[in-house]
Scaffold this active site. Structure first.
Site, mmCIF file in Angstrom:
data_model
loop_
_atom_site.group_PDB
_atom_site.id
_atom_site.type_symbol
_atom_site.label_atom_id
_atom_site.label_comp_id
_atom_site.label_asym_id
_atom_site.label_seq_id
_atom_site.Cartn_x
_atom_site.Cartn_y
_atom_site.Cartn_z
ATOM 1 N N LYS A 57 0.671 -1.530 -0.448
ATOM 2 C CA LYS A 57 -0.235 -0.030 -0.160
ATOM 3 C C LYS A 57 0.617 0.736 -0.125
ATOM 4 C CE LYS A 57 -3.103 2.456 3.256
ATOM 5 N NZ LYS A 57 -3.999 2.634 2.766
ATOM 6 N N ILE B 206 -23.143 10.670 2.700
ATOM 7 C CA ILE B 206 -23.364 9.730 2.498
ATOM 8 C C ILE B 206 -22.946 9.660 4.531
ATOM 9 C CG2 ILE B 206 -23.011 7.939 2.152
ATOM 10 C CD1 ILE B 206 -24.822 9.275 0.175
ATOM 11 N N GLY B 207 -21.930 10.587 4.689
ATOM 12 C CA GLY B 207 -21.635 10.250 6.418
ATOM 13 C C GLY B 207 -19.908 10.828 6.668
ATOM 14 N N CYS C 265 -23.847 0.458 -1.302
ATOM 15 C CA CYS C 265 -23.091 0.237 -2.496
ATOM 16 C C CYS C 265 -22.116 -0.500 -3.226
ATOM 17 C CB CYS C 265 -21.911 1.840 -1.520
ATOM 18 S SG CYS C 265 -20.941 1.275 -0.054
ATOM 19 N N GLU D 155 -25.170 4.136 -4.215
ATOM 20 C CA GLU D 155 -24.904 3.890 -5.596
ATOM 21 C C GLU D 155 -25.373 3.475 -6.932
ATOM 22 O OE1 GLU D 155 -20.863 1.030 -5.924
ATOM 23 O OE2 GLU D 155 -21.957 1.224 -7.915
ATOM 24 N N HIS E 287 -14.714 6.710 -5.710
ATOM 25 C CA HIS E 287 -14.004 6.307 -6.096
ATOM 26 C C HIS E 287 -12.855 7.146 -7.004
ATOM 27 C CE1 HIS E 287 -16.625 4.066 -4.137
ATOM 28 N NE2 HIS E 287 -16.205 3.408 -3.820
HETATM 29 C C1 LIG Z 1 -17.510 1.323 2.394
HETATM 30 N N1 LIG Z 1 -15.968 0.131 2.287
HETATM 31 C C2 LIG Z 1 -15.418 -0.146 3.774
HETATM 32 C C3 LIG Z 1 -15.621 -1.573 3.193
HETATM 33 N N2 LIG Z 1 -15.547 -2.107 4.615
HETATM 34 C C4 LIG Z 1 -14.838 -2.071 5.520
HETATM 35 N N3 LIG Z 1 -14.705 -2.732 6.720
HETATM 36 N N4 LIG Z 1 -15.339 -0.480 5.909
HETATM 37 C C5 LIG Z 1 -15.630 0.560 4.733
HETATM 38 O O1 LIG Z 1 -15.797 1.398 5.442
HETATM 39 N N5 LIG Z 1 -16.138 -2.118 2.238
HETATM 40 C C6 LIG Z 1 -16.538 -1.472 1.366
HETATM 41 C C7 LIG Z 1 -15.962 -0.131 0.948
HETATM 42 C C8 LIG Z 1 -14.010 0.613 0.986
HETATM 43 N N6 LIG Z 1 -13.925 0.800 1.092
HETATM 44 C C9 LIG Z 1 -12.482 1.382 1.517
HETATM 45 C C10 LIG Z 1 -12.402 3.202 1.624
HETATM 46 C C11 LIG Z 1 -11.589 2.914 2.538
HETATM 47 C C12 LIG Z 1 -10.579 2.580 2.738
HETATM 48 C C13 LIG Z 1 -9.264 2.866 3.694
HETATM 49 O O2 LIG Z 1 -9.438 4.379 3.764
HETATM 50 N N7 LIG Z 1 -8.813 2.168 4.431
HETATM 51 C C14 LIG Z 1 -7.688 3.236 5.111
HETATM 52 C C15 LIG Z 1 -7.443 2.431 6.950
HETATM 53 C C16 LIG Z 1 -9.111 3.018 7.015
HETATM 54 C C17 LIG Z 1 -8.104 3.163 8.830
HETATM 55 O O3 LIG Z 1 -8.255 2.008 9.288
HETATM 56 N N8 LIG Z 1 -7.380 4.142 9.049
HETATM 57 C C18 LIG Z 1 -6.577 3.947 10.145
HETATM 58 C C19 LIG Z 1 -5.678 4.085 10.694
HETATM 59 C C20 LIG Z 1 -4.740 4.707 9.885
HETATM 60 C C21 LIG Z 1 -2.970 4.188 9.105
HETATM 61 O O4 LIG Z 1 -3.100 3.845 8.555
HETATM 62 N N9 LIG Z 1 -2.365 5.036 9.645
HETATM 63 C C22 LIG Z 1 -0.975 4.734 9.779
HETATM 64 C C23 LIG Z 1 -0.461 6.661 10.047
HETATM 65 C C24 LIG Z 1 -0.801 7.472 9.381
HETATM 66 C C25 LIG Z 1 -0.442 8.565 9.148
HETATM 67 O O5 LIG Z 1 0.383 8.906 10.043
HETATM 68 O O6 LIG Z 1 -0.877 9.525 8.216
HETATM 69 C C26 LIG Z 1 -0.301 3.999 10.194
HETATM 70 O O7 LIG Z 1 -0.779 3.386 12.075
HETATM 71 O O8 LIG Z 1 0.974 3.813 10.990
HETATM 72 C C27 LIG Z 1 -6.885 5.590 11.135
HETATM 73 O O9 LIG Z 1 -7.441 6.085 10.582
HETATM 74 O O10 LIG Z 1 -6.556 5.777 12.186
HETATM 75 C C28 LIG Z 1 -6.201 2.720 4.346
HETATM 76 O O11 LIG Z 1 -5.613 3.343 4.589
HETATM 77 O O12 LIG Z 1 -6.454 1.538 4.109
HETATM 78 C C29 LIG Z 1 -11.244 1.509 3.179
HETATM 79 C C30 LIG Z 1 -12.434 0.756 2.466
HETATM 80 N N1 LIG Z 2 -21.316 6.132 6.756
HETATM 81 C C1 LIG Z 2 -20.468 5.896 5.822
HETATM 82 C C2 LIG Z 2 -20.383 4.662 4.515
HETATM 83 C C3 LIG Z 2 -19.000 3.948 3.694
HETATM 84 S S1 LIG Z 2 -19.808 2.817 2.391
HETATM 85 C C4 LIG Z 2 -19.270 6.648 4.589
HETATM 86 O O1 LIG Z 2 -19.577 7.766 4.552
HETATM 87 O O2 LIG Z 2 -18.441 6.007 5.044
HETATM 88 ZN ZN LIG Z 3 -20.784 3.144 0.163
#
Ligand SMILES: CN1c2c(nc(N)[nH]c2=O)NC[C@@H]1CNc1ccc(C(=O)N[C@@H](CCC(=O)N[C@@H](CCC(=O)N[C@@H](CCC(=O)O)C(=O)O)C(=O)O)C(=O)O)cc1
Ligand SMILES: N[C@@H](CCS)C(=O)O
Ligand SMILES: [Zn+2]
Length: 789
Positions: free
Chosen positions: A21, A460-461, A672, A694, A723
């Protein structure tokens, strides 16, 4: 010691610490060069193969690595590049444009034209929370294998590392069945299976190249074999595999690979195919084993998918040994493999990094690396004549004993069962799953109370989860920020978000979800019966990951979860503020769930917890509550004959969570990532006052369902795809509103993006939402939709 061949269907490519990533996102933001990306990715693959080899895996998958998605890679490999990307430079520019879209202004300096291409559609991979890119095929599609395909390169790499690579291919028929027409008008005439022969021939060349690269066995994934079949699909399997294997050297062996469903009832077809082995998912469908065995062609290898690739529980080694020893006795060691049920893409990387898990519960778990060790054990234990022989084997007895102790601890633990929760589940009555007034009556009262204009606008939030927000959370975790400092930072972000929404003129506001890492994990952290991990990341799409919480026991809500934040946000504005919850089915679907009770029971427990939260939000003065259910479609069984039973309990769970409110409280839901057309009646039965859904990335095909069934309540089919960083123009959105108005009356149409905005930057969000509110203004002043009434 004799052992069966052990293998897995794929490894978590993202890396132990989400290295992939970080690399790919670094490349996108020009922080690292293409050469560095390629070099580091190669090193990561080598590391992953070493982990597998060191754990005792014999056949390591190659070609399970992707920079974005394996279905996209397959399209790319066979030259199925939609016309809108063909002028882009081949390589990463073109590949990532297909995945994410590309928007670049014209440059006078270089004379380059502006580029503005949307991404390809993304859909859920069968019933998982992983998303693949949907291939697009034209009516006269031709396929041409690229030079030196990635999977061949990776197979050479694994071979050079001294390993036995087993290349992984998405099979030709599954690839075609997952495709859609490049021209959406052509949907009715779309016959992708016409390409079975042509594509089969191209696969043949690829398979030959893989053999030349040193592969003996090739894993051809055909999960579609487990879905509902028809004579046309069956014929396509015969044609594609006849072409694929035509004149192939006898040294090349194909492992036809199925997962996520039973195929025991398909053995007539399967046995006809010119392959050399079959992989079956015995975690999802254990009862298929006898049918599979009865019809397995002589000489074929049977790969037993006995270690759950989709859940985090330790394998019950005793039970599995007892199940597979007779298979080995019957077929002989050379004809049996032990494997993960599906790719370990869906498993977190390793328990090694979980330093804060409850120690007892930790002994119940196995992530990807621990699953490799289980496979090594099983490969050896299955060759012994009995369980007793395993118990007394010097190399195996300790592992078996440890596994049995962990299982006994889980089965007997009093932390799993909560009798109060169980009796509440038994006490659910039909009255608890219906609203007290009909939609028309309640909606009129809500519009009046909320003072909603025509074409109400909302989001959506979530709003951008910026680096600042994430790093504040990281500082809190590391103790560099106190809880009070963190809370005050989140409140500031929330207030700014409210002010921005007011400035853009949105009608129903949200608080922005800044306090949430993830919409499911956040609730998992607050509900009893759940544990959550530090590093249990799994791929969701592209470079994005999620960290699903783990449900280990009966679920309940010890205290309100969102009320303080929603009430605070509402106190900042006179506009209605939407409380934001995740629904029971989505919590279930996006968590690692218990495998010791029916999913329906866990869903009902979750629904009761959310019902209590909705009631508390209402009591705190919140007038609109959104209960997100994006995963309701994804949870649908893969065979239609199993749908009704699921939809009955899944919709009931949503109703249980949402109907305990007054008629004047407006319930929204959001969905979605899927085609909803085929479950539309169930969506209607959910009876949400407003559904935001969606529709933009899937070319408005949702409208077919609105046309076919009508939608009795209010709806906001997404006006643009969130997206991609691309900002839609006002005209583009006005055109969509006009298209929507053919199916929904103007007094029930909401305007909104198609999902949350957490992955976007503020600049894009601001531009897009200003366009959205301008679209609403135009729709109101130009009286859009009046003609249709
Ligand atoms: C709506 N969607 C979701 C799905 N499933 C879920 N369980 N949740 C969902 O919202 N399925 C369908 C879709 C999939 N969509 C997405 C959209 C976005 C992400 C995403 O952005 N994932 C992030 C991780 C999110 C998270 O948990 N963040 C944490 C930790 C962040 C992090 O990496 N921190 C770093 C330091 C960062 C910094 O300093 O800048 C670290 O710890 O090292 C947080 O917010 O605290 C991603 O990056 O992949 C996923 C699914
Ligand atoms: N309330 C959530 C839904 C994602 S499917 C958001 O806005 O991220
Ligand atoms: Zn959604």
């Amino acid at each position: 010691m004799t052992a069966l061949e052990s293998t897995i269907l794929g490894f978590p490519r993202i890396g132990a610490h989400r290295e992939l990533k970080k690399l790919v996102e670094g490349f996108w933001s020009d922080k690292i060069s293409e050469a560095t990306l390629l070099m580091e990715a190669k090193a990561l693959r080598a590391k992953h193969w070493k982990v597998q080899h060191d754990a005792g895996i014999d056949l390591v998958p190659s070609g399970d690595f992707s920079f974005y998605d394996l279905v996209l890679d397959t399209a790319y490999t066979f030259g199925a590049i939609p016309a809108r990307y063909q002028a882009l430079p081949a390589g990463f520019t073109q590949y990532f444009a297909m995945a994410r879209g590309l928007q670049k202004p014209a440059s006078e300096a270089t004379g380059n034209h502006a580029i503005d291409v949307p991404a390809m559609e993304m859909k859920k991979w069968f019933d998982t929370n992983y998303h693949y890119i949907v291939p697009e095929l034209t009516a006269d599609q031709s396929f041409a294998l690229v030079a030196d395909p990635q999977v061949v390169q990776h197979t050479r790499e694994a071979k050079a590392q001294g390993l036995a690579p087993k290349p992984v291919l998405i099979g030709p028929v599954t690839f075609l069945l997952l495709s859609k027409p490049a021209d959406r008008e052509a949907i009715d005439a779309f016959q992708p299976l016409r390409f079975a022969a042509q594509l089969g021939t191209q696969y043949r060349t690829l398979v030959q190249q893989l053999a030349d690269a040193g592969a003996q066995w090739i894993q051809v994934d055909e999960p579609c074999l487990g879905l509902d079949l028809n004579p046309e699909i069956e014929a396509a399997y015969r044609t594609a595999y006849a072409e694929l294997t035509h004149d192939l050297p006898s040294s090349v062996r194909l492992m036809l690979t199925t997962y996520f469903e039973r195929v025991g009832d398909r053995m007539d077809l399967i046995a006809e195919l010119p392959v050399h082995g079959l992989h079956v998912d015995l975690v999802r469908a254990p009862r298929q084993l006898s049918e599979v065995m009865a019809h397995l062609p002589a000489q074929w290898v049977l790969s037993l998918g006995v270690v759950d690739g989709r859940n985090v529980w330790r394998t019950d080694l005793t039970a599995v040994v007892e199940c597979i020893q007779p298979v080995v006795t019957e077929l002989g060691c050379a004809r049996v493999w032990v494997s993960s049920s599906c790719s370990l893409l869906h498993s977190p990387f390793s328990l090694e990094f979980e330093t804060a898990l409850d120690p007892e519960i930790q002994t119940w778990l196995a992530f990807a690396v621990e699953k490799l060790a289980e496979l090594r054990f099983l490969a050896r234990a299955a060759t012994l004549p009995s369980l007793e022989a395993v118990s007394s084997d010097a190399m195996l007895s300790a592992d078996l004993k440890a596994n049995q102790v962990a299982f006994a601890s889980r089965r007997g633990s009093n932390r799993v069962v909560d009798s109060t929760v169980q009796s509440r589940v038994r006490g659910v009555t039909p009255n608890m799953i219906r609203r007290s007034a009909a939609f028309t009556e309640r909606y009129a009262q809500q519009v009046d109370r909320l003072q909603l204009p025509l074409f109400p606008t909302t989001t959506i939030g979530s709003f951008p989860q910026t680096r600042e927000v994430r790093s504040a959370r990281l500082k809190l975790k590391r103790g560099d920020l106190s809880q009070a400092e963190y809370n005050s930072f989140i409140k500031q972000e929330t207030e700014q978000c409210i002010r921005r929404q007011e400035g853009w003129g949105l009608d129903v506001l949200v608080h922005g979800e800044f306090e949430r890492t993830d919409m499911v994990e956040y609730f998992g952290e607050q509900l009893a019966g759940y544990i959550f991990t530090k590093n249990g990341w799994v791929s969701s799409y592209g470079t994005r990951c999620v960290k699903p919480p783990i449900i280990y026991g009966d679920v309940h809500r010890p205290q309100p979860m969102t009320v303080a934040m929603s009430a605070y946000a509402q106190s900042l504005t006179a506009k209605p503020l939407k409380g934001m919850l995740t629904g029971p089915v989505t919590c279930l679907q996006w968590s690692f769930v218990r495998d010791d009770q029916p999913r329906q029971v866990t869903a009902t427990q979750l629904a009761l917890a959310i019902r209590d939260e909705v009631a508390d939000l209402e009591a705190a003065g919140i007038t609109v509550v959104q209960i997100d259910e994006p995963a309701i479609r994804e949870g649908l069984p893969l065979r239609r004959s199993d749908w009704d039973a699921y939809l009955q309990w899944a919709v009931d769970a949503f109703l249980l969570s949402s109907t305990g409110v007054k008629p004047t409280t407006q319930i929204h839901t959001h969905m979605c990532y899927s085609d909803f057309n085929d479950i539309f009646p169930a969506i209607q039965r959910m009876d949400a006052d407003v559904i935001t859904i969606e529709n933009s990335r899937s070319d408005l095909k949702l409208l077919g369902a609105f046309a076919a069934h009508g939608y009795p309540n209010a709806a906001g089919p997404g006006l643009y795809d969130i997206h991609s960083p691309r900002v839609p123009s006002v005209q583009e959105m006005v055109d969509r509103v006009q298209a929507l108005l053919q199916y929904l009356p103007r007094d029930r149409l909401w305007l909104n993006p198609d999902c949350g905005l957490k992955t976007r930057g503020w600049l894009e969000v601001e531009a897009a939402l200003r366009h959205l509110t301008q679209t609403a203004a135009r729709a109101r002043t130009e009286c859009l939709g009046t003609q249709a009434q």
